[in-house]
Design a protein around this motif. Structure first.
Motif, PDB file in Angstrom:
ATOM      1  N   THR A 120       0.886  -1.153   0.000  1.00 45.62           N
ATOM      2  CA  THR A 120       0.000   0.000   0.000  1.00 45.62           C
ATOM      3  C   THR A 120       0.924   1.202   0.000  1.00 45.62           C
ATOM      4  O   THR A 120       1.469   1.554   1.026  1.00 45.62           O
ATOM      5  CB  THR A 120      -0.873   0.031   1.276  1.00 45.62           C
TER       6      THR A 120
ATOM      7  N   ARG B  48     -13.219 -11.912   4.426  1.00 45.83           N
ATOM      8  CA  ARG B  48     -13.313 -11.515   3.030  1.00 45.83           C
ATOM      9  C   ARG B  48     -14.256 -12.469   2.314  1.00 45.83           C
ATOM     10  O   ARG B  48     -14.208 -13.672   2.527  1.00 45.83           O
ATOM     11  CB  ARG B  48     -11.938 -11.554   2.384  1.00 45.83           C
TER      12      ARG B  48
ATOM     13  N   LYS C 191     -11.112  -1.276   8.971  1.00 46.02           N
ATOM     14  CA  LYS C 191     -10.961  -1.117   7.524  1.00 46.02           C
ATOM     15  C   LYS C 191     -12.022  -1.910   6.782  1.00 46.02           C
ATOM     16  O   LYS C 191     -12.493  -2.941   7.255  1.00 46.02           O
ATOM     17  CB  LYS C 191      -9.573  -1.555   7.069  1.00 46.02           C
TER      18      LYS C 191
ATOM     19  N   GLU D 299     -12.608  -3.112   2.540  1.00 40.13           N
ATOM     20  CA  GLU D 299     -11.860  -3.174   1.301  1.00 40.13           C
ATOM     21  C   GLU D 299     -12.688  -3.825   0.210  1.00 40.13           C
ATOM     22  O   GLU D 299     -13.660  -4.521   0.466  1.00 40.13           O
ATOM     23  CB  GLU D 299     -10.567  -3.970   1.494  1.00 40.13           C
TER      24      GLU D 299
ATOM     25  N   GLY E 256     -11.998  -5.181  -4.168  1.00 39.08           N
ATOM     26  CA  GLY E 256     -11.042  -5.272  -5.256  1.00 39.08           C
ATOM     27  C   GLY E 256     -11.389  -6.377  -6.234  1.00 39.08           C
ATOM     28  O   GLY E 256     -12.513  -6.887  -6.242  1.00 39.08           O
TER      29      GLY E 256
ATOM     30  N   GLY F 134      -6.766  -3.430  -5.370  1.00 35.45           N
ATOM     31  CA  GLY F 134      -7.937  -3.103  -4.563  1.00 35.45           C
ATOM     32  C   GLY F 134      -7.895  -1.701  -4.000  1.00 35.45           C
ATOM     33  O   GLY F 134      -6.925  -0.964  -4.166  1.00 35.45           O
ATOM     34  N   VAL F 135      -8.969  -1.352  -3.319  1.00 39.90           N
ATOM     35  CA  VAL F 135      -9.113  -0.071  -2.626  1.00 39.90           C
ATOM     36  C   VAL F 135      -9.486  -0.386  -1.188  1.00 39.90           C
ATOM     37  O   VAL F 135     -10.303  -1.269  -0.930  1.00 39.90           O
ATOM     38  CB  VAL F 135     -10.209   0.796  -3.272  1.00 39.90           C
ATOM     39  N   GLN F 136      -8.874   0.344  -0.253  1.00 37.60           N
ATOM     40  CA  GLN F 136      -9.113   0.102   1.165  1.00 37.60           C
ATOM     41  C   GLN F 136      -9.439   1.425   1.850  1.00 37.60           C
ATOM     42  O   GLN F 136      -8.721   2.405   1.707  1.00 37.60           O
ATOM     43  CB  GLN F 136      -7.857  -0.514   1.776  1.00 37.60           C
TER      44      GLN F 136
ATOM     45  N   SER G 196      -9.951   3.106   5.579  1.00 31.30           N
ATOM     46  CA  SER G 196      -9.680   2.800   6.985  1.00 31.30           C
ATOM     47  C   SER G 196      -9.931   4.025   7.858  1.00 31.30           C
ATOM     48  O   SER G 196      -9.762   5.162   7.446  1.00 31.30           O
ATOM     49  CB  SER G 196      -8.246   2.289   7.175  1.00 31.30           C
TER      50      SER G 196
ATOM     51  N   ASP H 178      -6.710   3.984   0.563  1.00 34.48           N
ATOM     52  CA  ASP H 178      -5.464   3.455   0.007  1.00 34.48           C
ATOM     53  C   ASP H 178      -5.758   2.580  -1.201  1.00 34.48           C
ATOM     54  O   ASP H 178      -6.768   1.882  -1.244  1.00 34.48           O
ATOM     55  CB  ASP H 178      -4.719   2.585   1.042  1.00 34.48           C
TER      56      ASP H 178
ATOM     57  N   THR I 177      -4.274  -0.674  -3.083  1.00 36.05           N
ATOM     58  CA  THR I 177      -3.408  -1.793  -2.737  1.00 36.05           C
ATOM     59  C   THR I 177      -3.173  -2.683  -3.954  1.00 36.05           C
ATOM     60  O   THR I 177      -3.995  -2.731  -4.862  1.00 36.05           O
ATOM     61  CB  THR I 177      -4.025  -2.649  -1.611  1.00 36.05           C
TER      62      THR I 177
END
Length: 177
Positions: free
Chosen positions: A40, A102, A131, A133, A135, A149-151, A153, A168, A170
């Motif tokens: 990240t 996940r 967080k 996420e 993706g 992906g996108v996170q 937080s 973020d 990733t």
């Protein structure tokens, strides 16, 4: 005629669902394990306490165990360095560890997850981060994949990080066993 049509439609859906389950890669099925490394390094951060921003770089490892098909429990650890853009030249170094879950919406495709991280700034403080996420998983080979992906937080430490919210991007490379 309506009953015949509805019966045919239900039979087609049941057949399609059964075929979709058989197409599930072994890496996303119950009892399988996935390991990946991720970075990240492209973060947009807003410090709500003083309005400043920061840059960061994070390297980490993540493992996932599938408790049922497509649903995995995750554990992760990593190190992070960041620089808050307020004139301070010291970049704190942090050790992160966390857990989450996940869900893979499709075998090769979209996923969504959520979890918690404990961030330990070496020699200073600890904080709790929540967080979420999302993706995409793209398989290069049967057991090797890439996950951009996108996170999002949210940090819950009130002093140095000042209730920080981050988005973020990733990138991860993983292996399924």
């Amino acid at each position: 005629m309506k009953k015949l049509f509805l019966t045919a439609l239900v039979a087609a859906l049941v057949t399609a669902t059964a075929n979709a389950q058989s197409d599930l890669p072994s890496g996303l099925s119950k009892g399988s394990f996935v390991a990946k490394g991720k970075t990240t390094g492209f973060g947009l951060s807003i410090l709500t306490g003083n309005g400043s921003s920061q840059t960061e770089f994070n390297l980490g490892a993540e493992g996932a165990y599938f408790v049922i098909d497509r649903l995995a429990i995750t554990a992760e650890a990593g190190i992070e360095t960041e620089k808050v853009e307020t004139g301070d030249d010291d970049a704190p170094r942090m050790f992160n560890m966390g857990a989450g879950a996940r869900y893979y919406l499709s075998p090769q495709g979209w996923f969504a997850g959520a979890g918690f991280l404990i961030k330990d700034v070496i020699g200073d403080y600890r904080s709790l981060t929540f967080k979420i996420e999302g993706g995409y998983t793209y398989y290069i080979r049967d057991n090797i994949f890439i996950e951009p992906g996108v996170q999002f937080s949210k940090n819950f430490y009130d002093e140095y990080i000042a209730r920080m919210t981050k988005i973020d991007f990733t990138v991860g490379i993983g292996f399924k066993f």
